[in-house]
Structures are given as structure tokens and as C-alpha cells.
Design a protein around this motif. Structure first.
Motif, PDB file in Angstrom:
ATOM      1  N   GLY A   1     -12.907   6.999   0.153  1.00  0.00           N
ATOM      2  CA  GLY A   1     -11.620   6.945   0.380  1.00  0.00           C
ATOM      3  C   GLY A   1     -11.184   6.555  -1.243  1.00  0.00           C
ATOM      4  N   SER A   2      -9.940   5.956  -1.211  1.00  0.00           N
ATOM      5  CA  SER A   2      -9.166   5.201  -2.381  1.00  0.00           C
ATOM      6  C   SER A   2      -9.967   4.231  -2.858  1.00  0.00           C
ATOM      7  CB  SER A   2      -7.762   4.789  -2.025  1.00  0.00           C
ATOM      8  OG  SER A   2      -6.979   5.853  -1.752  1.00  0.00           O
ATOM      9  N   PRO A   3      -9.839   3.828  -4.012  1.00  0.00           N
ATOM     10  CA  PRO A   3     -10.148   2.511  -4.551  1.00  0.00           C
ATOM     11  C   PRO A   3     -10.398   1.425  -3.701  1.00  0.00           C
ATOM     12  CG  PRO A   3      -9.065   3.467  -6.407  1.00  0.00           C
ATOM     13  CD  PRO A   3      -8.976   4.348  -5.052  1.00  0.00           C
ATOM     14  N   MET A   4     -11.318   0.539  -3.797  1.00  0.00           N
ATOM     15  CA  MET A   4     -11.506  -0.568  -2.739  1.00  0.00           C
ATOM     16  C   MET A   4     -10.395  -1.630  -2.951  1.00  0.00           C
ATOM     17  SD  MET A   4     -15.153  -2.905  -2.829  1.00  0.00           S
ATOM     18  CE  MET A   4     -15.216  -4.121  -1.552  1.00  0.00           C
ATOM     19  N   ASP A   5      -9.369  -1.530  -2.416  1.00  0.00           N
ATOM     20  CA  ASP A   5      -8.213  -2.722  -2.708  1.00  0.00           C
ATOM     21  C   ASP A   5      -8.144  -3.873  -1.996  1.00  0.00           C
ATOM     22  OD1 ASP A   5      -7.585  -1.518  -0.543  1.00  0.00           O
ATOM     23  OD2 ASP A   5      -5.834  -0.798  -0.996  1.00  0.00           O
TER      24      ASP A   5
ATOM     25  N   PHE B   1      -8.359  -1.222 -11.142  1.00  0.00           N
ATOM     26  CA  PHE B   1      -9.341  -2.091 -11.017  1.00  0.00           C
ATOM     27  C   PHE B   1     -10.256  -2.243 -11.960  1.00  0.00           C
ATOM     28  CE2 PHE B   1      -7.816   0.125  -7.396  1.00  0.00           C
ATOM     29  CZ  PHE B   1      -7.725  -0.894  -6.148  1.00  0.00           C
TER      30      PHE B   1
ATOM     31  N   PRO C   1      -8.800   3.555 -11.823  1.00  0.00           N
ATOM     32  CA  PRO C   1      -7.245   3.394 -11.926  1.00  0.00           C
ATOM     33  C   PRO C   1      -6.937   3.443 -10.265  1.00  0.00           C
ATOM     34  CG  PRO C   1      -8.211   5.553 -12.884  1.00  0.00           C
ATOM     35  CD  PRO C   1      -9.234   4.765 -12.669  1.00  0.00           C
ATOM     36  N   ASP C   2      -6.055   3.133  -9.674  1.00  0.00           N
ATOM     37  CA  ASP C   2      -5.651   3.161  -8.425  1.00  0.00           C
ATOM     38  C   ASP C   2      -4.584   4.569  -8.270  1.00  0.00           C
ATOM     39  OD1 ASP C   2      -5.532   2.566  -5.902  1.00  0.00           O
ATOM     40  OD2 ASP C   2      -3.782   1.438  -5.581  1.00  0.00           O
ATOM     41  N   ASP C   3      -4.657   4.942  -6.980  1.00  0.00           N
ATOM     42  CA  ASP C   3      -4.200   6.061  -6.816  1.00  0.00           C
ATOM     43  C   ASP C   3      -2.666   5.891  -6.396  1.00  0.00           C
ATOM     44  OD1 ASP C   3      -4.648   5.242  -4.428  1.00  0.00           O
ATOM     45  OD2 ASP C   3      -5.986   6.855  -3.818  1.00  0.00           O
ATOM     46  N   THR C   4      -2.021   4.940  -6.975  1.00  0.00           N
ATOM     47  CA  THR C   4      -0.555   4.645  -6.722  1.00  0.00           C
ATOM     48  C   THR C   4       0.280   4.715  -7.911  1.00  0.00           C
ATOM     49  OG1 THR C   4      -1.351   3.196  -4.934  1.00  0.00           O
ATOM     50  CG2 THR C   4       0.705   2.756  -6.071  1.00  0.00           C
TER      51      THR C   4
ATOM     52  N   ARG D   1      -6.029  -8.045  -8.970  1.00  0.00           N
ATOM     53  CA  ARG D   1      -6.227  -7.166  -9.853  1.00  0.00           C
ATOM     54  C   ARG D   1      -4.720  -7.070 -10.682  1.00  0.00           C
ATOM     55  NH1 ARG D   1      -4.577  -2.257  -6.071  1.00  0.00           N
ATOM     56  NH2 ARG D   1      -4.585  -3.530  -4.252  1.00  0.00           N
TER      57      ARG D   1
ATOM     58  N   THR E   1       0.986  -1.201  -0.063  1.00  0.00           N
ATOM     59  CA  THR E   1       0.035  -0.229  -0.032  1.00  0.00           C
ATOM     60  C   THR E   1       0.925   1.377   0.070  1.00  0.00           C
ATOM     61  OG1 THR E   1      -1.711  -1.195   0.987  1.00  0.00           O
ATOM     62  CG2 THR E   1      -1.820   1.357   1.283  1.00  0.00           C
ATOM     63  N   PHE E   2       0.729   2.046  -0.875  1.00  0.00           N
ATOM     64  CA  PHE E   2       1.529   3.188  -1.066  1.00  0.00           C
ATOM     65  C   PHE E   2       0.901   4.456  -0.562  1.00  0.00           C
ATOM     66  CE2 PHE E   2       3.384   0.211  -3.629  1.00  0.00           C
ATOM     67  CZ  PHE E   2       4.585   0.088  -3.557  1.00  0.00           C
ATOM     68  N   GLN E   3       1.096   5.598  -1.018  1.00  0.00           N
ATOM     69  CA  GLN E   3       0.363   6.870  -0.492  1.00  0.00           C
ATOM     70  C   GLN E   3      -1.149   6.896  -0.846  1.00  0.00           C
ATOM     71  OE1 GLN E   3       2.648   6.946  -3.107  1.00  0.00           O
ATOM     72  NE2 GLN E   3       2.022   8.341  -4.668  1.00  0.00           N
ATOM     73  N   ILE E   4      -1.767   7.212   0.127  1.00  0.00           N
ATOM     74  CA  ILE E   4      -3.145   7.228  -0.092  1.00  0.00           C
ATOM     75  C   ILE E   4      -3.364   8.696  -0.605  1.00  0.00           C
ATOM     76  CG2 ILE E   4      -5.425   7.633   1.114  1.00  0.00           C
ATOM     77  CD1 ILE E   4      -4.187   5.343   3.123  1.00  0.00           C
ATOM     78  N   ASN E   5      -4.167   9.010  -1.528  1.00  0.00           N
ATOM     79  CA  ASN E   5      -4.079  10.182  -2.353  1.00  0.00           C
ATOM     80  C   ASN E   5      -5.587  10.309  -2.913  1.00  0.00           C
ATOM     81  OD1 ASN E   5      -4.074  12.544  -3.722  1.00  0.00           O
ATOM     82  ND2 ASN E   5      -1.812  12.444  -4.424  1.00  0.00           N
ATOM     83  N   ASP E   6      -6.577  10.961  -2.523  1.00  0.00           N
ATOM     84  CA  ASP E   6      -8.082  11.190  -2.891  1.00  0.00           C
ATOM     85  C   ASP E   6      -7.715  12.316  -3.876  1.00  0.00           C
ATOM     86  OD1 ASP E   6      -9.678  10.800   0.191  1.00  0.00           O
ATOM     87  OD2 ASP E   6      -9.284   9.241  -1.458  1.00  0.00           O
TER      88      ASP E   6
ATOM     89  N   LYS F   1      -6.940   2.020   3.207  1.00  0.00           N
ATOM     90  CA  LYS F   1      -7.210   2.990   2.114  1.00  0.00           C
ATOM     91  C   LYS F   1      -8.558   3.677   2.079  1.00  0.00           C
ATOM     92  CE  LYS F   1      -4.313   3.257  -1.428  1.00  0.00           C
ATOM     93  NZ  LYS F   1      -3.595   3.198  -2.632  1.00  0.00           N
TER      94      LYS F   1
END
Lengths: 524, 524
Positions: B95-99, A270, A277-280, A225, A4-9, B166
């Protein structure tokens, strides 16, 4: 991947509907097959297997309908191989009329060691929701229980939490509808005389097959994924085996369609409930979009695909090259870290520089195909190589060094060799010295990095050392009981779980399937 | 009922298809209503409520969609009243996408005290499968979660076992589709000036309503099936309220259709997956078939029903009378025990004798209606009465005595009074002496037995004492927080659970609904 990397909304993404429609066009057919368990087993100590746990047969599978289970009793079914799919079973009651619901727990395990660990005891950071366990109440028996979720497993432990004192539960017709999008239509398996290598190939093939679903999944048990780092290796393994290029195109379009506002490709996407797209963002992962597109064109030229995705590939390179100094030095910051490997215990600067060179070479090939002007890129390539040769290679040590401490580490050598920054003679010297002075590999727990080490040995012409490493790494997983290759494995600490419990580990993980590619490319 | 009696696979039963078809003919319509929760609450100490636990409002229910829950966080929804039905809720992620999947636990509770107890701590003999808890994995959000099972509850605790670091889970649109077969079409609620009695009536009515499903269930949370002892009381309560005679006919036909080879009616029957009689037989319960049939005819003569079921009623009496000695003494053995009450700490011989007299009177009424020859039965009745008067009534003590130790207990007095073995004057004396010398009631924990005690007071003309008992018993349940009446309650030990934990208790139980009948019959 599992990190899990940075959380970024705050990140905004493009959704290119034209490209997403193409991704949809290549949505694969899921092939199903009915698989039944081979035996009823129990967990037994086995010092040769993972964590010291194996299974032994206790009863013939045909005896299953005769087994009556009451409170706290359980059985373990062994399907004989790793399977990904949906489970169903018939359940009835025996004894007096059913005067209470049946309450059962189903636990799906890829490895016997998972059966030894209780989910209640797990308190790590990774989500407990990945643990493959279900608690189910059944008000009326007989019933045909069909679980709606997909599981990744070889073993199923069925525990009767309770019936009532007056009746027992009876199970029959357990089966899994296995699922994969891999078609064996174009599969050609090479004849491999070395039995150990043949085994290593077969387990790799099963690993790839079980990860090929609606997209290339990183692990059918956990994460499930599309990560671009995994995709690159899966695609290479796929050209060598199933040759299912449709799924690769689908995944390339998915990444190409959903870049961030600044053009960068996210590390993963996803596809449920819709394409997200993930925020990573990872520096090397974004660049591997170029690599995957180029690998594709080398396997089979596809003008439409190239035309559609070249601008996106170019954007990745432009963003990356912005981080290169005039002297040819790549300088990265925390907002766009380079992955290279899970471990953060080594300096990644030099390996990052090498990945940029590796992918820039591939980009120039794509630009050539597109008849795009490559002049500026070739200049940058020369500067990156020149800086690497003069500033990052320590002639006295005979190694590439990395970072302000001029650290010598394996990934730096490996990636510089894969990027062919030096000539073949020097590459061989570097890898020979790596074997002599830096082996055995320590501090690396991913088949992902082991793949690159092995490939660097092959690229440096050190076939015997490459085979030795392959047997010592992937072969050892098989010795420990692997039916498919694992997300993480460190030979020096075979029982180590990055999550503190094997029930969170993914024992079928895409980035570990590459022996099929390495064997096909370098040994056939 | 919740007791487990002898386990017996050997009993053979008849299935009279003609009668089963009639039972099917009266299969009721289930009426549904959408109910939404009234507030978000939390468990708080409240010394006046059951086990010292109540709830208090913490947030407005309209705030629900704004609450974001992560690992180990929970909310409790309060529906404001007891409900029986199916639950659904919308779930999304924030929050972030559901991972990772969402893993939640839903716990349904009739009383706040249940929220305090953990199912893991329960290790009693009663099946854990009754605990109303579900563990659910959701792979994709947003989703509309509809649970397929029916629950009996006022409170729902939703615990997020895990999301991922996340993102959080968000819940909205919780609702229950409440289910009952009770129709309010013919319901007439009497005007009751006494506020306390009015409350007692209303809670009884809700109890009856929530137990009226496809059959009269003993408890919609636990057991959920048709017991004949409960049926007798539910039918009486039903005549006084909903007047839904179809459901009573259905239940009578079900019992009548499935007698054991020796003619006896089982204590309970199952209707899922198909009609199955249980292998439990209770002397008084079999006889109550007669009682229910006679109560029915007195409420509304039904020749077809009588003709169909009279032979079966007669068989119950004949089997029972076989156990009567020439001197009029009933002698029971363990193969056909008399229930009277859960407690086995008192001698039941005299109460059993009284139940036989009570039901024999009703049988003779039925035989008269059928113009059957009642001569022999009247003789037996006289003998039973005569033996009771001369041998079982201790004139010195002024009490009926029971068993070889000539034990004086409440159930013996109560059932002998209900059976009108003595004249009204003596009945009143006996009940007055019972109040003076044997009250407060101890060792009795069932509303079932309390009903009979209360009714005996009414029958003996002691209205004030009857009301006092009703207020002290059913009224106290309301004080402790009851929305419906409980399966078990002992005023001296209000927190006592026969199962060692309130999560196994049924807090809406048919045999406790009778204040509606008692109030209607004796106070309106």
C-alpha cells in the motif's frame, strides 16, 4: 503533522540520484549523552496539570536496586526532563532461583497523563502502533536489557506482569542514551529578562533539539518524519539558535530530489528503509519549499543549493499559478488541498490565496538571485494582490473574508497580514480588530497556526499582544507540565486530544518550537 | 513437573567443580533443522479434539505472501507437527509508504485449544510469563524478524494489532529452526504390528526428542529444566531409543555436583545463567538419583561414573534410612515430602515406603558393584519389606493400605508391586484386584503416575491390561489431537487443566514419553 490524507498508490515519483547524494552528504552525526533518572515517582492527582495528573517523588533513585517487584507491581522512573533516545537497564532476580521467565511491560510517557490511560482502551483511527509500550520476556537473569527502538519520554513505567511466586525482579542502572543531531557548538542563547519568556524560550529550544535527528522530525514520539510544513518552522527556529544549516540543506535536497511526475513536492518524505516520498500533496506545503529555500538564502547565501533547487522551486510556483484565474483569484480543488491548519471548520480560500502571495514574493526574490526573468511572476503577484484587496477585503467589516459565504476567520487575516497584502497601517488595524473581535482564538488547536497568529501580531507591530498570546499559549503548556511543546493544544480545552487519548499525542512536536524564532526575531 | 514447593532462601549447596566440569564435558550438540509451515489454518469446532477445538486448512501455504493484513486481522500457520525451536519470518508492507510502526502479536500454540484462550483472562498462580506470546513493534519494513527465544509449538497465530489505515502487513518465509540434542545415529525403531501401539510409540519418541535439549527438559514450553523424577523416565526411554548416554551422564553429574549441605539432592537444577540447584527437596526424587545411576550401569557399565557418583548415591540412601524406624516403618515429615504424584488427595506413606524399597534394591546392586559393604543395607531392606508385608498389607482386603486411615489407593499397590515386595503370584493378584476394584483410575492426572501403573501391570504379568491402559491413556491423547504427550491428562476430564487454562499447559512433557520404554521392554 499527523493527518492522513488521500491514499493513492498511483502517483509516480522521480528519484534524482544526484540530489539524493547531496542529501546523503549532509547526513548528520547523532550526538549521544547518557542520562539517568532523577527520581522514583508515582502518579498523583494534580488539578493544575494536564488532565489533572502529575507525579510526586516517592523514593530516592538510589533505592532502586533495593526494590523487589512481583506480579502486578510497578515503578515509575522520572528522568527529570524530556528525552529522546535508547533505554537500557540491568535486571536481576531476588529470592529462590528463577523458575519462570520474567515478563515485563515498559511504558514510555512524555506526560504524566499518559500513565493514566491504558492502551487496551484506545480505539481511535490513528495507529495503536505509536503507543510507546513494550512487552518483554526474559528467560535468564541477570541480564542487561537494551531496547533497540528509540523512545521519546520523560517517564518510564516498569510493570512486572509476572515472575513466579518464588522470586522477585530487581532493576538497576536505568539509563537513556539521548540522541539528537543538534550541536550546541554555534548555539547562542539570548539573555531574556522576562522570566516567563525565558522559560518559553528554553522549552522551545528543547523541543527543537529533540526533533533534530537524522532529519528534522515532526515528532520524535509519533510520525518521526520529515514534513515540509514543520521543516519551514524548524529551519527558522534553527537559524535563530543552533544554526545547523547542514540539516536544513539535507532536508531541502530530500524534498527536491523526490517530486511527483507532475513536479509537485510531496507533503512529507520517509528516509527509512530508504528515501520514499509520501503520496500526500498539500498546496501550501509544496509552496513552502520556495519559502524554505528563500529563508535559507537570506540567512546565508548558498549558490550551489540555489542552483540545484531553483528549478524545483519554480515548478512549485508554476503548478500553483496554473490554479489562478485571470482575475487573480486562486481556485483550489480537493486533489490539491490547502492545509493552513488541522481544523477543517473554517474556509481556507483566502488564507490559501495569501500563502501563494507570501511565497510568490519569496520566489521572485529567488528568481532575482538567479537572474531569471521575473516579469510574468510580478504580474501574477500584482493580480493576486489586487484581487485580494478588492474582492477579499470587506471594507465595511474591516476584515478579509473567505469563500462563498464571505466568512470572517482568523487564518485569513493572519496570512494576509503575513503576506503584507495591505500596508502596515491597515495590517495593524486588521490585527487590532482581530484581537478585539475574533479573540480569544477558538477552534484552533495547533501551535502551527498559533505561530502564524503570533507572528502576524508581531508583523503588524503589536508586540504586547504577541507576547500576551505567546504567554497565554506556549506559557500555558508549561503551566500544565510541558517539558517540550505539544503537537496540539487548545487553551479552552486543555485536556483535548485529537486522537481521543493522550497516549497517542505527541508532546514534543516540531511545529511548536517557534517561540525561539519569534523571541529572537522580534524581541531581542 | 510444575509444582512449586516450599520457598527457602536458607539452604546452602555444594558446588563440586570437578563434577560440574564433567557435566560440562557432556554438554550436547544441538542439532538444528529448518522446518516450514504446511498450511494456513483456522480454528474450528471439533468435538473430538481437546476442549472441542481443532483446525481446518483455509489456504495453501504458498498463498501466504499474497495475504495483506490490517488492524485486528490474523492468520494461523500450521507446521504440521510439534516443533521446538526458533522462529523467523520476513515482513513487508503493501500500500502507501509505511507511516507508522507495525505492531504485531505472535502466539505460539502446541494445541488448537490454546488459540481459543486469551492470556488476559488467565489469573492462576502459575506464572503468566510462560504464555508463549510476543508483542513486537517494527519501525521499518521490509525486515527479517528473528525471534531470539525458543518456542514449543505446532501453530503460530500472527495478529496485526495495527498498521495504519494506509498500508497492510505482508508475511513470507516463515520457518522454525528446530532444536534437539537427540541424535538419530543410534536410534532403532522397532517394528510394531499393532497400528495403535505404533502410533503411541511414535508420539512418545517425538516427545522425548523435543525434550532433549542442553539437558533433559521436563517440558520445552514450560519449566524447561532438569527434574530428577522426569530424568529417571527420560533416561529409561532414551536407552530404549536414541541411546544418547552422554546427556544422561551430564544430567547425573549436574545433580551429583550440587547437593545441599546435608547431602540431599535437590528435585531439580537450573543450568542458566549458570548451574544452580533449586531449593526444593522431594524424598522419592532424591532417591531416584540411585535409581538412575543403577539403570545406567545396567544399560552400560561405566566405572568412572559409578566411582564419581556412588558416594552421593549412598548419601541419599543414608539420609532416607535415617527416617526408618527400628520396626522398618518409614516416617516422613513435611520438610522432605514424598511426591509419588501431583495429587495430594491420597495417602502417600505406603507408596513412599515402596519407593524406598525399590531404590534400596538398586542401591545394594550399586554397592555390590563398588564392593562396598552392604550388610547393613540388606538388613534395612529386609526390615522395610517385612514391615510392609506384615503391617501394610491387609490380607482381608488383598490390598496394601496406607496411613492412619489404612487407605486403599492405586499408587500404594503399584509401587509395592514395582518394588517386588510380594512374590509374583501375589503381585499379580494385587494388580488384578486393582484392575477389578480400583479401576478405572480416578484422581490421577499425570502420565508420570500412569506410567507406574502401566509398568506395574507389565511387571505383574498382565500384558493385556497394560496395553489396554496404554491405549486408553496415551492413545486417547492422540485421539484428542496430541502430536506429543502432555504434562497432565485425566481421561475422565479430558479438558481439565491444572492451571485453569490450556495456554499454561505443557503439551510436550518428558514424563509422558515412556510408552517407547514400556513397548520396547515388555512388547518387543
Amino acid at each position: 503533522m499527523a493527518f492522513t490524507f488521500q491514499i493513492n498508490d498511483e502517483v509516480k515519483f522521480k528519484h534524482d540520484e544526484r540530489l539524493l547524494n547531496k542529501a546523503k552528504l549532509y547526513k548528520p552525526t547523532i550526538h549521544q549523552e547518557t542520562i539517568t533518572p532523577k527520581s522514583i515517582v508515582e502518579l498523583v492527582e494534580n488539578s493544575r496539570q494536564l488532565e489533572g495528573w502529575g507525579v510526586k517523588d516517592t523514593q530516592d533513585i538510589t533505592d532502586l536496586p533495593d526494590i523487589k517487584l512481583k506480579r502486578d507491581q510497578k515503578i515509575v522512573l522520572d528522568f527529570g526532563d524530556h528525552e529522546v533516545g535508547k533505554f537500557s537497564i540491568d535486571i536481576n532476580s531476588a529470592g529462590s532461583p528463577m523458575d519462570a521467565p520474567l515478563f515485563i511491560k515498559l511504558k514510555f510517557a512524555e506526560m504524566p497523563a499518559e500513565l493514566k490511560h491504558k492502551s487496551e482502551d484506545y480505539d481511535g483511527w490513528l495507529s495503536k502502533s505509536w503507543i510507546q509500550e513494550e512487552y518483554i520476556h526474559l528467560d535468564v537473569l541477570p541480564t542487561h536489557l537494551e531496547l533497540s527502538r528509540r523512545y521519546s519520554f520523560r517517564y518510564i513505567e516498569i510493570t512486572v506482569i509476572d515472575t513466579s511466586p518464588k522470586w522477585q525482579a530487581v532493576f538497576s542502572n536505568p539509563q537513556v542514551q539521548s540522541e539528537t543531531s543538534a550541536s550546541t557548538k554555534d548555539l547562542s542563547i539570548p539573555a531574556i529578562n522576562d522570566h516567563e519568556l525565558d522559560n518559553i524560550y528554553q522549552v522551545g529550544l528543547k523541543t527543537l533539539q529533540d526533533c533534530m535527528q537524522d532529519v528534522f522530525e515532526d515528532g520524535p514520539k509519533r510520525d518521526r518524519r520529515l514534513w515540509i510544513g514543520d521543516l519551514r518552522l524548524q529551519a527558522l527556529a534553527n537559524y535563530a539558535t543552533f544554526k545547523d544549516i547542514g540539516l536544513i540543506k539535507r532536508c531541502l535536497y530530500l524534498f527536491g530530489a523526490m517530486t511527483a511526475e507532475d513536479g509537485r513536492i510531496p507533503a512529507n518524505v520517509f528516509t527509512q528503509p530508504n528515501n520514499i516520498p509520501d503520496d500526500t500533496f498539500l498546496f501550501d506545503y509544496s509552496l513552502f519549499f520556495i519559502s524554505i529555500l528563500d529563508d535559507f538564502q537570506r540567512f546565508q547565501a548558498d549558490e550551489e543549493l540555489l542552483r540545484d533547487l531553483y528549478p524545483i522551486a519554480k515548478k512549485q510556483m508554476d503548478v500553483a499559478l496554473d490554479k489562478v484565474q485571470d482575475n487573480g483569484e486562486l481556485i483550489l480543488d480537493d486533489s490539491y488541498p490547502v492545509f493552513i491548519d488541522w481544523s477543517n471548520d473554517f474556509d481556507k480560500n483566502t488564507a490559501g490565496q495569501a500563502v501563494l502571495i507570501y511565497t510568490l514574493r519569496q520566489f521572485i526574490h529567488l528568481a532575482d538571485m538567479m537572474k531569471d526573468n521575473v516579469g510574468g511572476y510580478s504580474q501574477k503577484l500584482n493580480k493576486l494582490i489586487s484581487y485580494s484587496q478588492s474582492e477579499l477585503f470587506d471594507e465595511k467589516k474591516g476584515f478579509f473574508v473567505s469563500g462563498p459565504q464571505r466568512e470572517v476567520n482568523i487564518p485569513s487575516q493572519v496570512w494576509m497580514v503575513l503576506a503584507h497584502v495591505m500596508d502596515d497601517r491597515l495590517n495593524k488595524q486588521i490585527m487590532q480588530r482581530t484581537v478585539d473581535e475574533l479573540f480569544p482564538v477558538t477552534g484552533i488547536a495547533t501551535p502551527y497556526m498559533y505561530h502564524h497568529v503570533t507572528q502576524a501580531l508581531f508583523e503588524a507591530g503589536m508586540k504586547d499582544e504577541a507576547i500576551k498570546l505567546m504567554k497565554g499559549y506556549w506559557g500555558q503548556m508549561i503551566s500544565l507540565g510541558a517539558d517540550t511543546y505539544w503537537e496540539a493544544f487548545e487553551p479552552a480545552k486543555p485536556d483535548y486530544s485529537p486522537y481521543g487519548s493522550p497516549i497517542l499525542n505527541s508532546y514534543c512536536h516540531a511545529w511548536s518550537c517557534t517561540p525561539v524564532y519569534l523571541i529572537q526575531k522580534y524581541l531581542i
